[in-house]
Write an enzyme that holds these catalytic residues in place. Structure first.
Site, PDB file in Angstrom:
ATOM      1  N   TYR A 114      -7.275  -6.256   3.203  1.00  0.00           N
ATOM      2  CA  TYR A 114      -6.975  -5.894   1.820  1.00  0.00           C
ATOM      3  C   TYR A 114      -6.804  -4.388   1.682  1.00  0.00           C
ATOM      4  CZ  TYR A 114      -7.430  -5.350  -3.221  1.00  0.00           C
ATOM      5  OH  TYR A 114      -7.213  -5.003  -4.544  1.00  0.00           O
ATOM      6  N   SER A 158      -5.013   0.263  -5.132  1.00  0.00           N
ATOM      7  CA  SER A 158      -6.459   0.098  -5.308  1.00  0.00           C
ATOM      8  C   SER A 158      -7.147   1.349  -4.801  1.00  0.00           C
ATOM      9  CB  SER A 158      -6.955  -1.112  -4.514  1.00  0.00           C
ATOM     10  OG  SER A 158      -8.370  -1.148  -4.446  1.00  0.00           O
TER      11      SER A 158
END
Length: 200
Positions: A83, A70
């Protein structure tokens, strides 16, 4: 896991570790069980799946592994601390794999999307709408980025999906870590959406 798949007559030639989820809240307010599950899916599962199926690919001398990281892997992620850290792990893990696999015939690389029109924020609460407030990429865009990178003669260990996402990562590298963290705190601040609404 590997034996179970083999018993079903499946010969694995490629692996895409795409499953993942996140949470959106200050770390001290997040549910610890949810965070533990997040690490299990985002970190432990890709490692276990890679460990299960990579040896067979190396024996065959071909195959590929694509791990979904990401843009958060490159940037501080206030309200998404676990995350962001998990995706940073995936990015580093994949870069190391890429290096170890050179010359084996097996390719490994990480794809790093930014905000994408998926159900990622479902269940995160109303504050998570800040994550989808800008221009969203489509899942098809991310897939195209991954496949185009795979088709390259000598694909590198990472690819970032979307020009704006690449610019964001590049810009962060020109900042101090302190400035980058403070900037992302403003980007992820749910209050900025209400503040931008015109007064009635």
């Amino acid at each position: 896991m590997r034996q179970t798949v083999a018993d079903r007559g499946v010969h694995v030639t490629s692996l895409i570790n795409n499953a993942g989820f996140g949470s959106f809240a200050p770390f001290t307010e997040a549910d610890s069980g949810h965070l533990t599950a997040e690490i299990a899916v985002d970190v432990v599962a890709p490692v276990q799946l890679t460990a299960a199926f990579l040896p067979g690919m190396m024996s065959a001398g071909n195959g590929f592994i694509i791990n979904l990281a990401s843009v958060s892997a490159y940037l501080p992620s206030p309200r998404m601390a676990v995350y962001g850290a998990a995706k940073a792990f995936v990015l580093s893990f994949t870069e190391s794999l890429w290096t170890e696999l050179r010359g084996t015939g097996v390719t490994a690389f990480a794809v790093s999307p930014g905000a994408t029109a998926t159900e990622f924020t479902t269940g995160m609460g109303p504050d998570a709408q800040v994550l989808t407030a800008g221009r969203l990429r489509r899942p098809e865009d991310v897939v195209a980025t991954a496949l185009n990178h795979l088709d390259r003669r000598n694909p590198g260990p990472t690819v970032i999906d979307g020009r704006l996402n690449r610019l964001a990562v590049l810009s962060s590298r020109l900042m101090s870590r302190r400035r980058s963290a403070l900037t992302m705190a403003r980007v992820f601040d749910p209050g900025r959406l209400s503040a931008s609404q015109p007064a009635r």
